[in-house]
Every structure is written in C-alpha cells, then in structure tokens.
Design a protein around this motif. Structure first.
Motif, PDB file in Angstrom:
ATOM      1  N   ALA A 113      -3.847  -1.410  -6.720  1.00  0.00           N
ATOM      2  CA  ALA A 113      -2.413  -1.156  -6.611  1.00  0.00           C
ATOM      3  C   ALA A 113      -1.585  -2.403  -6.871  1.00  0.00           C
ATOM      4  O   ALA A 113      -0.447  -2.316  -7.351  1.00  0.00           O
ATOM      5  CB  ALA A 113      -2.083  -0.584  -5.232  1.00  0.00           C
ATOM      6  N   ASN A 114      -2.145  -3.586  -6.559  1.00  0.00           N
ATOM      7  CA  ASN A 114      -1.373  -4.821  -6.676  1.00  0.00           C
ATOM      8  C   ASN A 114      -1.734  -5.647  -7.904  1.00  0.00           C
ATOM      9  O   ASN A 114      -1.274  -6.782  -8.049  1.00  0.00           O
ATOM     10  CB  ASN A 114      -1.552  -5.663  -5.407  1.00  0.00           C
ATOM     11  CG  ASN A 114      -0.858  -5.052  -4.202  1.00  0.00           C
ATOM     12  OD1 ASN A 114       0.329  -5.248  -3.982  1.00  0.00           O
ATOM     13  ND2 ASN A 114      -1.615  -4.282  -3.421  1.00  0.00           N
ATOM     14  N   GLY A 115      -2.555  -5.096  -8.789  1.00  0.00           N
ATOM     15  CA  GLY A 115      -2.905  -5.801 -10.017  1.00  0.00           C
ATOM     16  C   GLY A 115      -3.569  -7.137  -9.779  1.00  0.00           C
ATOM     17  O   GLY A 115      -3.317  -8.107 -10.503  1.00  0.00           O
ATOM     18  N   TRP A 116      -4.423  -7.204  -8.780  1.00  0.00           N
ATOM     19  CA  TRP A 116      -5.081  -8.443  -8.377  1.00  0.00           C
ATOM     20  C   TRP A 116      -6.003  -8.943  -9.480  1.00  0.00           C
ATOM     21  O   TRP A 116      -6.810  -8.190 -10.015  1.00  0.00           O
ATOM     22  CB  TRP A 116      -5.847  -8.202  -7.088  1.00  0.00           C
ATOM     23  CG  TRP A 116      -6.697  -9.341  -6.608  1.00  0.00           C
ATOM     24  CD1 TRP A 116      -8.042  -9.444  -6.698  1.00  0.00           C
ATOM     25  CD2 TRP A 116      -6.250 -10.537  -5.952  1.00  0.00           C
ATOM     26  NE1 TRP A 116      -8.484 -10.612  -6.128  1.00  0.00           N
ATOM     27  CE2 TRP A 116      -7.393 -11.311  -5.665  1.00  0.00           C
ATOM     28  CE3 TRP A 116      -5.000 -11.014  -5.583  1.00  0.00           C
ATOM     29  CZ2 TRP A 116      -7.310 -12.532  -5.013  1.00  0.00           C
ATOM     30  CZ3 TRP A 116      -4.930 -12.236  -4.935  1.00  0.00           C
ATOM     31  CH2 TRP A 116      -6.068 -12.984  -4.669  1.00  0.00           C
ATOM     32  N   SER A 119       0.857  -1.182   0.000  1.00  0.00           N
ATOM     33  CA  SER A 119       0.000   0.000   0.000  1.00  0.00           C
ATOM     34  C   SER A 119       0.897   1.237   0.000  1.00  0.00           C
ATOM     35  O   SER A 119       2.115   1.131   0.129  1.00  0.00           O
ATOM     36  CB  SER A 119      -0.942  -0.019   1.204  1.00  0.00           C
ATOM     37  OG  SER A 119      -0.234  -0.285   2.398  1.00  0.00           O
ATOM     38  N   LEU A 120       0.293   2.393  -0.109  1.00  0.00           N
ATOM     39  CA  LEU A 120       1.058   3.591  -0.456  1.00  0.00           C
ATOM     40  C   LEU A 120       1.268   4.564   0.703  1.00  0.00           C
ATOM     41  O   LEU A 120       1.665   5.702   0.475  1.00  0.00           O
ATOM     42  CB  LEU A 120       0.355   4.332  -1.605  1.00  0.00           C
ATOM     43  CG  LEU A 120       0.137   3.511  -2.883  1.00  0.00           C
ATOM     44  CD1 LEU A 120      -0.602   4.338  -3.932  1.00  0.00           C
ATOM     45  CD2 LEU A 120       1.468   3.021  -3.435  1.00  0.00           C
ATOM     46  N   TYR A 121       0.995   4.135   1.931  1.00  0.00           N
ATOM     47  CA  TYR A 121       1.101   5.072   3.049  1.00  0.00           C
ATOM     48  C   TYR A 121       2.096   4.571   4.083  1.00  0.00           C
ATOM     49  O   TYR A 121       2.268   3.365   4.282  1.00  0.00           O
ATOM     50  CB  TYR A 121      -0.259   5.269   3.706  1.00  0.00           C
ATOM     51  CG  TYR A 121      -1.291   5.871   2.784  1.00  0.00           C
ATOM     52  CD1 TYR A 121      -1.231   7.204   2.408  1.00  0.00           C
ATOM     53  CD2 TYR A 121      -2.320   5.079   2.273  1.00  0.00           C
ATOM     54  CE1 TYR A 121      -2.176   7.753   1.558  1.00  0.00           C
ATOM     55  CE2 TYR A 121      -3.267   5.616   1.414  1.00  0.00           C
ATOM     56  CZ  TYR A 121      -3.191   6.954   1.063  1.00  0.00           C
ATOM     57  OH  TYR A 121      -4.117   7.484   0.212  1.00  0.00           O
ATOM     58  N   ALA A 122       2.729   5.535   4.756  1.00  0.00           N
ATOM     59  CA  ALA A 122       3.653   5.244   5.853  1.00  0.00           C
ATOM     60  C   ALA A 122       3.529   6.371   6.870  1.00  0.00           C
ATOM     61  O   ALA A 122       2.899   7.402   6.613  1.00  0.00           O
ATOM     62  CB  ALA A 122       5.083   5.128   5.336  1.00  0.00           C
ATOM     63  N   PHE A 171      -3.347   2.530   5.363  1.00  0.00           N
ATOM     64  CA  PHE A 171      -4.428   3.331   4.789  1.00  0.00           C
ATOM     65  C   PHE A 171      -4.632   4.546   5.683  1.00  0.00           C
ATOM     66  O   PHE A 171      -4.033   4.654   6.762  1.00  0.00           O
ATOM     67  CB  PHE A 171      -5.719   2.507   4.707  1.00  0.00           C
ATOM     68  CG  PHE A 171      -6.144   1.913   6.017  1.00  0.00           C
ATOM     69  CD1 PHE A 171      -6.964   2.609   6.893  1.00  0.00           C
ATOM     70  CD2 PHE A 171      -5.688   0.651   6.402  1.00  0.00           C
ATOM     71  CE1 PHE A 171      -7.323   2.067   8.112  1.00  0.00           C
ATOM     72  CE2 PHE A 171      -6.043   0.106   7.626  1.00  0.00           C
ATOM     73  CZ  PHE A 171      -6.859   0.819   8.484  1.00  0.00           C
ATOM     74  N   LEU A 172      -5.499   5.442   5.261  1.00  0.00           N
ATOM     75  CA  LEU A 172      -5.763   6.651   6.025  1.00  0.00           C
ATOM     76  C   LEU A 172      -7.010   6.488   6.884  1.00  0.00           C
ATOM     77  O   LEU A 172      -8.081   6.150   6.382  1.00  0.00           O
ATOM     78  CB  LEU A 172      -5.941   7.855   5.092  1.00  0.00           C
ATOM     79  CG  LEU A 172      -4.699   8.329   4.342  1.00  0.00           C
ATOM     80  CD1 LEU A 172      -5.034   9.538   3.486  1.00  0.00           C
ATOM     81  CD2 LEU A 172      -3.574   8.673   5.314  1.00  0.00           C
TER      82      LEU A 172
END
Length: 804
Positions: A329-332, A136-139, A233-234
């Motif tokens: 995001a992961n092309g599932w 995922s895209l958050y840290a 996630f947010l």
C-alpha cells in the motif's frame, strides 16, 4: 470511592499468605436520585467494578479495567433507586504494594434516548498518515443504542478527498442498549488532510422511513515513514485493530544486506498500556537502525485482550501478517519482511507474553528477550485462598489453564537464544519469576542468559535498551538463520493443540486426554539416519516430509512406513493412533454417509471423521476456545425473558475484548462462519448439529421419570441431573469449519444468569469445556459444581471429567 479496611492487619496476613491475601471482596450500597422530570435515560460507567445491581436488576461484567467502551444504559423513573456494588480486589490490576484499598469510580451521564444512536467520539480508530496518505486501509467507530427500539446503521461516509464504506455488506443492527464497533474501509486518492469528517446514516424502528445522520471530525496524525506510526488491520474476528510499526531505517536498509527479507522484532507492552503511548512506541528509539521490522502490537486492548494468549495472540499474528499489505500500500522500496521469523521481547505482562510466544510458536521465534515478566497467571498470585473444594474439581479448573502455565512448557524453548532481564528490587513482578524460568531452561538444556540488574525496580527509563539488550538485539538480528529442521534431539510439550504451533516442523494435532499435557521426545541417529519418537498423551501428529524421505521411523517403538507417493507431494504428513494403540498413516476425509454416526461407531473408526464429529483446530482447548471466532459473535436467545442476558454477554465481549456481536433470536439465526453463543432456557434445549452430542435435556413422558439434564460419559453411562434448585449448564458444541457454539442454559431465567457468569471474560478463571451447576455454586464456588470436564477428540465427555 475508596474502600479501606484499616482495622485489618494486612502485613501480618501477607507474611503468611503472600499477595493472595490482598485479594478480597466487599460490598457497597448507594442511592441514585432522579429528579421529577419524567422517565430519564442514563449511561452508567462503573470503573473497576465487576458487577452491580440497580433496583435488584443484576448487571454482571461491569468495567473492571475502566475501558469505558460499553457502559450500561439505564431507563429510570423519578425518585430513588438503590445501587448495590460487589467490590472485588485483584492484585494484578490494583497492585500488591501499599494499602490494599479498592478504588472504584461511578459516573452517571444523562443521555437523549430520542436520538437512538450514540456515537462514542473518543473511541474512533484511525491509522496515521504516511507521505500524505493513510498508512493502512481500515478504520473503526464505536456506536451505542440508547433508545428503546432497534437502530439500523445504513452507511458511514467520509468527506472528500477521503473515501469510506462499512466493511459489512449489509446494514448493521444495534439492539436497545447494545454497543458495537463498526469496521470501515478508509482510503484517499490524493494528498489527504489531517482531518476527516465521518457521517453515520441510520434509521430507527420508530421512524423507519426517515434517515438520520450524525457527523464527527477526527484527526489523522502525520508521521514519517521511518518513525513509529499506527497501522490498522483486521483481527480474525472481523474487528479493526491497530499496531505501531517502525520499518527498517534508511541506514538499516543499506547495512542489512546479508538478508533481503528482514525478520520482525515484536515488542509486547505491559498491562494497562496502549501500544501508541510514547512509553511503548518509542521504547526502541535509542536503537534506530536495527535490521528488523519493529512492531508494537496492541493485543486489541491495553490489557492485551487476555494477556497475550488466545484473543490477544491472534491479534499479534494478524499484525505481523499486515506488514506485507503495508509494504504494498505504501510503495515500500526497502527490504522485504520475513513474517515467519520473530525476535520477541516485552516488559511485565509483555514479558509473560514473550514466554507465551516462545513456548507456543518455537518454529517462528529466532530469539526472545523477556523483561521483568512473570511465569504464569497461576504463579503470579497463587490461588491458595480460593473457596475450599474437592481437589479433583480444582484440578479441572487448573487444567483449563495449562496452556498458560509456561513453567511446564519450557522444553519447547530449547536451542532458541534467550536473554532474560529483571531488576533485583522489582516489587511488582518479583525476580523469582525470571530466576525460576532460567533454572527450568537449564534443566531442559536450553540456551538462556540471565541479567539481574542490582537495585533496579520494575520499570525505569531505558529498561528495554540496556547494554545487554542492545547487544542481544543486534547480534541476533544480524546473525545467521537458526536451523529449524528436525535434526538432532528435542522435546515438544503441548497443553492445548489449538494454541500450539510446530516445533522443528512437528505439530501435535490432538491429545488422547484433553486437560492433560502431551509430549513428543524426538531423537535422530546421525549414523543410521533413523528417527525415534516417544509420545505421551498424543493422538495425532503432523510431521515434515523431510522425515518421511529418510523412511526409517519408529514411534513408541513401532516401525512406521510412509508411502511418499500417496502423500501427493504434500509438505507434511499425519500419523494417528488407532483404537488398538497402533500408529497409522491416514488421510482424513469425511463422506456424507459418515455424518450423524453414533459415538460408538466413532470409537471404532475414529480417523475418518473430518466434519463436525471430529474436534480439531480452532475448536481445541478449554471454554476460551470460543474466542477464536472468524467474524462477529452471533449471540442468540431462545426466549424473550433471556434477551437481557444475551445483551449482557454482548456488552461484556465488547467491553473486555472490543469484540463485535450480532444479537438475534433462534428463529432468525442465519448461516454464519462466526462462533455462536446460544442463551437457552427451560425443558427444550435447542438442538446442535451433532446428533449424538453427550449433553441434552431429556424430557420424560412418564410422571415417575422427571425431566433432567443428561450427561453421557465416554463409556456410555448416562447421568441425569433433575431440574430444580436452579439447574444450569454451559458447554461447547461443534459447528462446521472448526466453528464452535457455546450453549448457556438454565431451567429458569435466574439459573441462566448464573451460567452466563461463566462466559469467558477475564483471564485466569479457567473454565473447562462443560460445567453443570445449580444455585449452590453461588456460595460454594467450584465445590458447588455438579459436573465439569472436557470433550475429547470425538466430542465425548473425557474420562478425566468430574461428576457428583
């Protein structure tokens, strides 16, 4: 330190009062000795301590659950410094078995205040790697200001091949001694290393022209796409949270062909556990091929923020909503997800959270399996040894917790398959809790089976995958979809519309009298197609269009006519009770000329107000509604002398909810979509947006009429509480777009500190919408409150409030 009281006959007292007697308070005093090396800076970690004093400087909040997220920063001169600690024992946190000792741990670390910024390397939140890239895209990283001046964080950068940036579009300021989580975007365009080096760039007021930096190398652990892995996630408040996700296995993708969109199996952890711990994340490993997206939420913290309720449940819903982003995001290529269908299960506190989901989101829950869960906070360890008080005052406190009293809400679980499991020898959560709820479900004609395991305790290996649970998961996940249309006969019970979703498409949007439970009994005549609704304490209802299409509807024996053309094809419509008690179909709109009308005008025209004069949505509930912030909390102080109280509130929000706050003063407060906490002092209270708000400081021009805090009830009667004896108040006020302001006011600095202790922090406390108090509350408890109660639909003080 281990506080013991061996001379007390605990078994005898417990035989009379139960676990309640094991909750007590005590005091400890010690000395901090600072060597003769000049002024030094320390951080004090106070595990399992709620409040303490250092040299008579009060620090409220402490670190009761030993999170170590926001320690207190101390600047101490050489010599001896006295520390006084208030010890508080809580059964839910410290246990009800064995000797009721209090174990606290104090740790004092010397730090370098010259650096200004401290980076807590142990509190870095990163996703796992899946197929060589972040899942995922958050840290998030946690920063603290150990210096004497503000610190400004300019940017956070990652080394190649990673790319990172702060989510905030502006620089982030940290006041002295403040801790803040900083949310990041984190991505990688190629195959990523398991290590990432992050660099924080910042500057201080002492050296405004010099950009300083700190680096840290962190690990991102590689996981298979099919095994449980951490996604970020947010949260609605803007912080980064995480959950552990297990997508459907390859075998499940092949065999679950009856439904292209698989439901979510929510597994809620118990108190004090991290979702990524093996005990939680791998609890369902013996069932690898379930026809579901298996999700282990955190609730933000190991204690799930607030027991899977307000703050914690918002995290659950945000985690569910993050699954489609993960798929993209992961092309599932496997089965999609149906985020509106949940099978909810959980253990202990997670079992209680399962009851909460079941009773508050009945249209989303297809089945539920609470394991070893307690019924409610109030029933787990009764409040019968609280300070004696007028029963009306105790009733207000208890009413503030109505939304979490699941015993009163079991009618909402009707027709939803439930499997309860409990060990007969459970010495943590007695089996009584599951037995009681099973009985209540039967009384409401619900659908529950109860499995009590002979000789089993609270936890054992395989507790979440017993034969009964295996069969239940598989049968419910492979079964047909439940019909959630409103056909038939059912009851919707609502304690707080702000927490409550719909049942069969019907939703209560507002209650006539807050603090009292409302209900809707619905029945449908198959022969005539007629709908009949009987309501109690309900002001506004929202209903699905399928009911309007039939057109034969009575509410409280009154025929209601729906003009479908006026509904403009909307899937829902609203019906509202007017000032004469008649139900009307209305469209709620606010025009500019309506803003600022008096409360008398609102009573005669109550349903045309959609703006700040009409209480709705995220504003509903008791004082803990302030936790429904969309964005970081804005904590502002009106005086220099109250800045340390604003800092304390900020620290507690970070400590107990991992929340982010912006500290500012009244003059620099900008427009925000976030909820606001205003710390005010003295004869001038900052004005709110609602002109005719019922609580204000009234400053008289005449000597015979002293300045007072005025509270106006729903009939227009004004009560004036004179300043003196530490008068203080804490109350909610409306902001635009369903926002809230929490005002923390006192006549002087010490009384502001008393009011600040009531800012929502721990569960089970029960703060109503407003409380007026003085210093007597410090020793009399609830009985020392001068006025307390709720605000109704129009922000009037409700008639069930209490005054002295």
């Amino acid at each position: 330190m281990d506080a013991q009281f061996k001379s007390v006959d605990w078994p005898f007292l417990q035989s009379i009062y139960g676990w309640a007697v094991l909750q007590y308070q005590a005091w400890a005093r010690g000395t901090i000795v600072v060597p003769d090396l000049g002024l030094r800076t320390f951080v004090l970690y106070a595990d399992h301590v709620l409040e303490f004093w250092v040299d008579n400087q009060h620090h409220f909040g402490g670190d009761y659950y030993a999170y170590r997220r926001a320690p207190v920063v101390l600047h101490l001169e050489p010599g001896k410094h006295r520390i006084d600690i208030r010890l508080v024992r809580d059964v839910r946190m410290m246990g009800g078995v064995g000797q009721p000792n209090i174990q606290v741990k104090l740790k004092l670390d010397a730090v370098d205040s010259a650096l200004g910024l401290h980076w807590d390397r142990k509190n870095v939140l990163l996703p796992n790697l899946v197929n060589g890239k972040p899942a995922s895209l958050y840290a998030s990283i946690l920063l603290r200001n150990d210096g004497y001046e503000d610190v400004e964080v300019i940017e956070v950068e990652a080394d190649v091949p990673y790319i990172s940036s702060m989510l905030s579009m502006v620089h982030i300021a940290l006041a002295p001694q403040q801790s803040r989580p900083v949310a990041l975007n984190l991505s990688c365009n190629s195959s990523c290393d398991e290590q990432v080096t992050l660099t924080v760039f910042y500057r201080t007021k002492v050296q405004p022209g010099q950009v300083l930096q700190q680096k840290s190398t962190q690990m991102l652990h590689q996981r298979s796409i099919y095994e449980p892995h951490k996604i970020t996630f947010l949260h609605p408040s803007g912080i980064v949270s995480y959950a552990v996700l297990r997508p459907p296995s390859a075998q499940a993708s092949r065999q679950c062909t009856h439904d292209d969109n698989l439901p979510v199996l929510l597994q809620l952890h118990g108190a004090g556990l991290e979702a990524e711990a093996d005990l939680v994340a791998h609890a369902l490993d013996p069932l690898p091929d379930l026809c579901a997206w298996v999700l282990f939420p955190t609730g933000v913290t190991p204690w799930s923020g607030d027991d899977w309720h307000n703050w914690g449940f918002a995290d659950v819903e945000a985690a569910v909503d993050a699954i489609p982003d993960w798929i993209k995001a992961n092309g599932w290529k496997g089965p999609a997800v149906d985020t509106e269908r949940w099978l909810v299960s959980g253990h202990s506190n997670g079992g209680q959270g399962t009851w909460y989901a079941l009773t508050h989101r009945p249209d989303k829950v297809l089945a539920a399996a609470p394991v070893s869960g307690y019924t409610s906070i109030q029933n787990y360890v009764p409040y019968n040894l609280w300070q004696s008080a007028d029963p009306q005052r105790h009733a207000i406190v208890q009413s503030s917790l109505n939304s979490y009293r699941h015993e009163s809400l079991m009618a909402n679980a009707r027709d939803i398959p439930i499997l309860q499991q409990h060990g007969s020898n459970d010495d943590n959560v007695p089996a009584y809790h599951s037995r009681l709820l099973w009985q209540l479900i039967q009384q409401t004609h619900g659908n529950s089976s109860y499995h009590e395991l002979p000789g089993k305790g609270h936890w054992f290996d395989g507790v979440m995958t017993t034969d009964a649970l295996r069969e239940f998961y598989q049968s419910e996940l492979n079964g047909t979809k439940l019909d959630k249309s409103p056909m038939g006969q059912f009851t919707l019970v609502v304690a707080n519309p702000g927490d409550m979703g719909s049942s069969r498409g019907i939703k209560v949007l507002s209650l006539e009298l807050p603090g009292h439970i409302g209900s809707v009994d619905v029945s449908w005549n198959r022969t005539s197609g007629a709908w009949s609704l009987e309501t109690s304490n309900v002001l506004i209802l929202e209903m699905p269009s399928v009911m309007a299409e039939i057109g034969n509807i009575t509410i409280d024996r009154q025929r209601v006519v729906i003009d479908l053309k006026s509904n403009s094809g909307k899937p829902v419509w609203r019906v509202l009770k007017n000032s004469t008690g008649m139900w009307e179909v209305r469209v709620l709109q606010l025009t500019p000329e309506m803003v600022g009308r008096s409360y008398v005008q609102m009573i005669h025209n109550p349903f045309e107000f959609e703006g700040i004069a009409y209480r709705r949505g995220r504003q509903l509930g008791a004082m803990d509604a302030i936790l429904r912030s969309h964005g970081p909390f804005l904590v502002r102080s009106s005086a220099e002398t109250t800045k340390h109280i604003a800092l304390q509130i900020s620290r507690n929000l970070c400590q107990y909810f991992a929340a982010d706050t912006v500290l500012t003063n009244m003059s620099s407060a900008a427009e925000t979509t976030s909820n606001i906490i205003t710390v005010a002092m003295g004869a001038i209270m900052p004005a709110g947006l609602l002109e005719h708000f019922p609580i204000r400081v009234w400053e008289s021009k005449e000597e015979q009429m002293p300045t007072c805090l005025e509270v106006r009830d729903d009939m227009g009667t004004r009560r004036c509480y004179r300043l003196g004896n530490g008068l203080a108040a804490i109350f909610l006020r409306p902001l635009p777009d369903e926002g809230l302001e929490l005002v923390v006011w006192g006549e002087d600095e010490s009384s502001v500190a008393v009011a600040a202790r009531l800012v929502p922090m721990l569960t089970g406390v029960g703060q109503p919408d407003f409380i007026v108090m003085d210093k007597r509350m410090l020793w009399k408890g609830v009985d020392g409150v001068l006025a307390m109660g709720f605000f109704d639909h129009w922000w009037n003080v409700s008639r069930n409030s209490v005054f002295s």
